[in-house]
Design an enzyme around this catalytic site. Sequence first.
Site, PDB file in Angstrom:
ATOM      1  N   ASP A 416      40.955  44.534  43.751  1.00  0.00           N
ATOM      2  CA  ASP A 416      40.662  43.550  44.794  1.00  0.00           C
ATOM      3  C   ASP A 416      40.671  42.127  44.236  1.00  0.00           C
ATOM      4  OD1 ASP A 416      39.984  42.627  47.315  1.00  0.00           O
ATOM      5  OD2 ASP A 416      38.173  43.846  47.478  1.00  0.00           O
ATOM      6  N   GLU A 470      37.694  44.851  58.802  1.00  0.00           N
ATOM      7  CA  GLU A 470      36.563  44.182  58.158  1.00  0.00           C
ATOM      8  C   GLU A 470      36.199  42.884  58.861  1.00  0.00           C
ATOM      9  OE1 GLU A 470      37.371  43.061  54.154  1.00  0.00           O
ATOM     10  OE2 GLU A 470      38.978  41.684  54.675  1.00  0.00           O
TER      11      GLU A 470
END
Length: 667
Positions: A416, A470
């Site tokens: 990430d 998200e």
Amino acid sequence: MKTIVGTLFCLMAITASAGNYEVSSPNGKVKVTVNTDETVKWSVDYDGRQVLLPSAIDISLTQGKKTLGLGKVGKVAKQRIDGSFQNPFYKKQTISDEYGQLLLYTTQKFTIEVRAYDDGAAYRLISGHSKPLVVNDETVEFCFAADYQAFVPYVNDNRSGERYSYSFESYYDEAPLSKMYRDSLSITPLAVCLPDGMKAIVMDAGLENYPGLFLKKGDGNVLKSEFAPYPIEQEVLGHNGLNLVPKKRAGFIAKLNGAQPLPWRAVVITEKDADILNCDMAQRLAPACRIADTSWIRPGKVAWDWWNSCNVTGVDFKSGMNTDTYLYYIDFAAKNRLEYIIIDEGWSGRESLLKDLNPDIDIPRLVAYGKDKGVGIILWSSWRNMIGNDPLGGPAAIDAAMKHYADMGIKGFKVDFFDRDDQQVIASAYLMAECAARHHLVLDYHGLKPFGIQRAYPNVLNFEGVKGLENSKWEPRVGDGPLHNQPRYDVTIPYLRMLAGPLDYTPGAMMNAMKDNFFGNNDHPMSQGTRVHQMAMYTTFEAPLQMLADSPTKYMQNQECTDFIAQIPTAFDETVAIDGQLGEYTVIARRKGTTWYVAAMTDWTPRDLTISLDFIGDGTHSASIFADGINARKDATDYKHTVQIVTRNDRLPLHLSSGGGWAAIIK
């Protein structure tokens, strides 16, 4: 394995003043013209209609003390290529690769390779220089004939204000080319709406050891290139100090140590929007697979902790980032035949994957328990931790972490906060993919859009670079509804973002809301649109590693929906684009073996559609269908599940509620 049969049409020695050189697609509709009178420019026509006006191709180089350019065109070769290749980790098993090819050789040791496909055109520069050189800049243009409407994904939310540090997640501004913001960058793919319903979608592909392509407004109706300059100083900054952000960049964009191809510059052309849903341009232009044995690569679905904040109820332990919670997730995954769970941020130290680990999470115990249950574990990592805070440090730091956890039994990493695509980051992404392949680890890249590595290293199963579920956790309300029109975005990205490759949207919300009752909530998030809108994503969105984002508790409370989702594969043998319109709706079918998976999604506009089942096999079939319920317009969780017998002669009526969906499994 790729098989190519080519016929050489002509090979000639010419001078740069010779003028125009043309190549056409196999069906003759796409024609690319390269003009070399003064500078090199390419133009593209489709069925006699202009798509691209003459658009500049150039490059500026430094080698030692010499400044070089593209040079004059000398020899030209032209041929027809008929080929195909296999990919078991894609939306279809066999990808056709047929095109007309034009090769122009320049006096400065470059080859301009041009391809004309039935659904678009592309070119790239191939450096033949054996000595190191510096790329100061590359000129890429896409010149359009008029002020057409465009779907522009602008760069925003830069990391620590750095112009090129960005997560590659963008909503789409829909406006004419003339209204583009001159001071802003856009990522690709970017769509331009041509007359008569045609679309031209601009993208790059086959990126390796080179920075990614940004677009900006040029003069008139022109899109121009910009590239992230080469980083020379960087520091820990960005979101929660998770990024490695350049604080100083060089006056050039790349260093080349020898001969190499540069990325493809491409335009996809379609008469019908639905055809975009089944376009293979990114796969065709990507580097060929570099893993000899891919049998260990396991696509699949994942029970994910972060979106639902580890919220499980009805248990006798305190839920959170601890061993008991992840044992519970493994049990849930095993019961529902999910291949993996992810342990997201919080299991490791802030600055290391090997030190200061969370004492509440017993990784070896979880690995052993998962192995017994047939469930693999994927671990989260920041990019800078994986590379040891040094993009140029080579594979040593990467190998240390990957070998340690692979030996333990971990199945992969979710990496990430790349949030850059300059040359250093792209090079490190390839290093990680190669290292992970040696250790039989799968990867999920976040903070990057797909760029071709997914074919070269198919253990890279997924990418984020998308405004996924998200965002509902922090979506603000404005007036009588959410700020962003998420259902419209949901039926835009299959045509644009997904054209570049798979996307980690993380679908599966079981709390669903209409505009009037949606609100952002971090610990108890919900989605915009109906329950079946979420369920349809599992067929619509390409993701060899696909998340179930909600909590095990929610899925067990809605087991009928969970059972349906759990049956849907994440890689397919065949895809059929049935119907659709960019930004409005999608209808798509995918086959695995003899079973078909069909899905439709709409924006906030309710729709009544009819689809033919002529793609399914002969005989009678059982169709398990989930449709929006009659009251879904008021309660987005309302749905209706039916089972009916169908044949390939049937035409099915579909009603999609506002923000709705439709999904079927046909056996």
